[in-house]
Design an enzyme around this catalytic site. Structure first.
Site, PDB file in Angstrom:
ATOM      1  CG  HIS A 271     118.974  62.202  37.032  1.00 26.69           C
ATOM      2  ND1 HIS A 271     118.853  62.253  35.658  1.00 26.69           N
ATOM      3  CD2 HIS A 271     118.146  63.167  37.511  1.00 26.69           C
ATOM      4  CE1 HIS A 271     117.998  63.195  35.326  1.00 26.69           C
ATOM      5  NE2 HIS A 271     117.542  63.760  36.426  1.00 26.69           N
ATOM      6  CG  ASP A 272     114.812  62.073  37.417  1.00 27.10           C
ATOM      7  OD1 ASP A 272     115.207  62.238  38.593  1.00 27.10           O
ATOM      8  OD2 ASP A 272     114.432  63.014  36.697  1.00 27.10           O
ATOM      9  CE  LYS A 275     111.602  63.140  38.969  1.00 26.12           C
ATOM     10  NZ  LYS A 275     111.708  64.305  38.070  1.00 26.12           N
ATOM     11  CG  HIS A 300     112.969  61.003  42.370  1.00 23.80           C
ATOM     12  ND1 HIS A 300     112.617  62.207  42.938  1.00 23.80           N
ATOM     13  CD2 HIS A 300     114.039  61.266  41.570  1.00 23.80           C
ATOM     14  CE1 HIS A 300     113.427  63.156  42.501  1.00 23.80           C
ATOM     15  NE2 HIS A 300     114.301  62.617  41.674  1.00 23.80           N
ATOM     16  CG  HIS A 324     119.621  63.967  41.141  1.00 20.89           C
ATOM     17  ND1 HIS A 324     119.244  62.674  41.446  1.00 20.89           N
ATOM     18  CD2 HIS A 324     118.489  64.598  40.737  1.00 20.89           C
ATOM     19  CE1 HIS A 324     117.949  62.537  41.240  1.00 20.89           C
ATOM     20  NE2 HIS A 324     117.467  63.691  40.812  1.00 20.89           N
ATOM     21  CG  HIS A 325     116.719  66.045  44.029  1.00 20.67           C
ATOM     22  ND1 HIS A 325     116.321  67.248  43.485  1.00 20.67           N
ATOM     23  CD2 HIS A 325     116.201  65.071  43.231  1.00 20.67           C
ATOM     24  CE1 HIS A 325     115.586  67.019  42.414  1.00 20.67           C
ATOM     25  NE2 HIS A 325     115.496  65.709  42.236  1.00 20.67           N
ATOM     26  CG  ASP A 353     117.516  67.419  38.147  1.00 17.26           C
ATOM     27  OD1 ASP A 353     116.936  66.808  37.235  1.00 17.26           O
ATOM     28  OD2 ASP A 353     116.995  67.625  39.259  1.00 17.26           O
TER      29      ASP A 353
END
Length: 409
Positions: A271-272, A275, A300, A324-325, A353
């Site tokens: 998921h990241d 980044k 990201h 996810h955000h 998260d």
């Protein structure tokens, strides 16, 4: 779980994540792969070897997640710290069977040719592979400043002279000879520009042997990339691994199918990915971000989507990871989707998260206590920032989930 995924296509997509570390120059691995493949063709190496060297070029910097390390590697012809990322890359690849053949060339891709010959630890074939990647890598370090302005052709001769001068010391003479032959033509350099790179990548993917990934291989590769992302900052060490574990357990408690639980775990691991393009200074800042820094950080999840959506068979995983955000209230990012438009799995990943970040010890603060994290998550639920049904399951299994979130491996 049965996901129909060509492992080579997944590797090509995930190589985009490695290139993000360049921040302003995001095609280093691809250019190294093209140059290595073109030199191999000039030496009439077999087609399978040409494909291997292209793939090796894409992944040679798999041990680099720091933007500071990347800057050293492109700003200096040689650098005392260059071996660290080569060792890291070796460690990531050596136990992953489909890519294990790359491990030793990655380990030695910053070792000079004269040192390789003196040491004699590598078989000659592997030494040549590692050295060809070093040659292509150093060519790109010298050429990279000129791609944005379309000036690389005007600067090719000094680069060619620099490589020629290091034949026998840094580079095997036969590799230098092949490079000088192919780089004498404009097409070699024009192949390194963005549009040509995309076409070259598509051609290599179309002509390479497909590799049907097993479930275990998908999970292992996702774990490798999670480790790369988590290694970017001491503040987020093991974060992706913890999120994946918590998300899967939440989904299991909510009766989500086994198939979707396993896909969600992969989404948590990846998921990241985006980044990797966030500069170290922002991720490592032990204080609130300013507005410009927040905007960089918020990009990201969009970058993660750009990487994963290229993989056929990863459509759901890509969507869940990218969202996810997003928040049930519609106040999340990057699209501002409300809860009705969010898959349950994406909503679970959001909760996992936030929760993992709160309970994990960070260098600048200890993880929240059981009582504090329970209160914090309840507040988010009250503001419609997280899904109420997921929040209820989290509270009901709080001790178990805290233990999962804090596990180090």
């Amino acid at each position: 779980m049965s996901i129909n995924v060509d492992l080579r296509q997944l590797v090509y997509a995930l190589s985009d994540a490695l290139d993000l570390v360049g921040v302003d120059d995001i095609a280093h691995g691809k250019r190294v792969g093209v140059m290595a493949a073109e030199c191999a063709k000039a030496m009439q190496w077999p087609a399978a070897e040409v494909h291997f060297l292209f793939d090796l070029g894409l992944l040679h910097d798999i041990g680099v997640s720091s933007t500071a390390t990347h800057q050293h590697l492109i700003a200096e012809f040689d650098w005392a710290g260059s071996q660290a990322h080569a060792e890291t890359g070796y460690g990531l690849l050596k136990d992953f069977a489909p890519l294990a053949r790359m491990a030793l060339p990655v380990r030695y891709h910053h070792t000079r040719w004269d040192a390789l010959l003196a040491d004699r630890q590598l078989p000659l074939e592997l030494a040549r592979q590692a050295n060809l990647i070093l040659l292509a890598d150093r060519v790109d370090a010298m050429a990279a400043p000129f791609f944005a302005g379309g000036q690389v052709l005007q600067h090719r001769e000094p680069i060619r002279r620099e490589i020629a001068a290091r034949a026998g010391s840094y580079f095997a003479p036969e590799l230098v000879e092949a490079f000088l032959a192919v780089s004498a033509h404009e097409a070699f350099w024009l192949n390194l520009e963005s549009n040509a790179l995309a076409n070259y990548l598509a051609d290599m993917l179309a002509t390479a042997q497909p590799y049907q990934a097993s479930n275990a291989e998908l999970m292992q590769l996702a774990t490798i990339f999670a480790q790369i992302v988590d290694a970017k900052s001491s503040f987020t060490h093991t974060h992706s691994l913890g999120v994946a574990r918590v998300a899967r357990r939440l989904a299991e408690h909510m009766g989500v199918s086994v198939d979707h639980c396993e896909k969600l775990e992969i989404a948590g691991l990846l998921h990241d990915l985006g980044k990797l393009r966030v500069p170290d200074a922002i991720l490592e800042k032990p204080a609130p971000l300013d507005e410009d820094e927040r905007l960089v950080m918020r990009s990201h999840s969009f970058e993660t989507m750009q990487i994963l959506k290229k993989v056929r068979g990863f459509e759901e995983i890509a969507s869940w990871a990218a969202d996810h955000h997003e928040a049930p209230s519609g106040l999340g990012y990057p699209h501002g989707l409300d809860g009705a438009k969010l898959a349950l799995e994406a909503r679970i990943l959001r909760v996992a998260d936030i929760f993992q970040a709160m309970v994990q010890d960070r260098p600048y603060r200890p993880g929240l206590s059981r009582q504090a994290v329970s209160h914090f998550m309840a507040e988010l639920q009250g503001r419609n920032s997280i899904d109420a049904s997921i929040g209820g399951v989290l509270q009901a299994h709080l001790d178990e989930l805290i233990q999962l979130a804090r596990a180090s491996a």
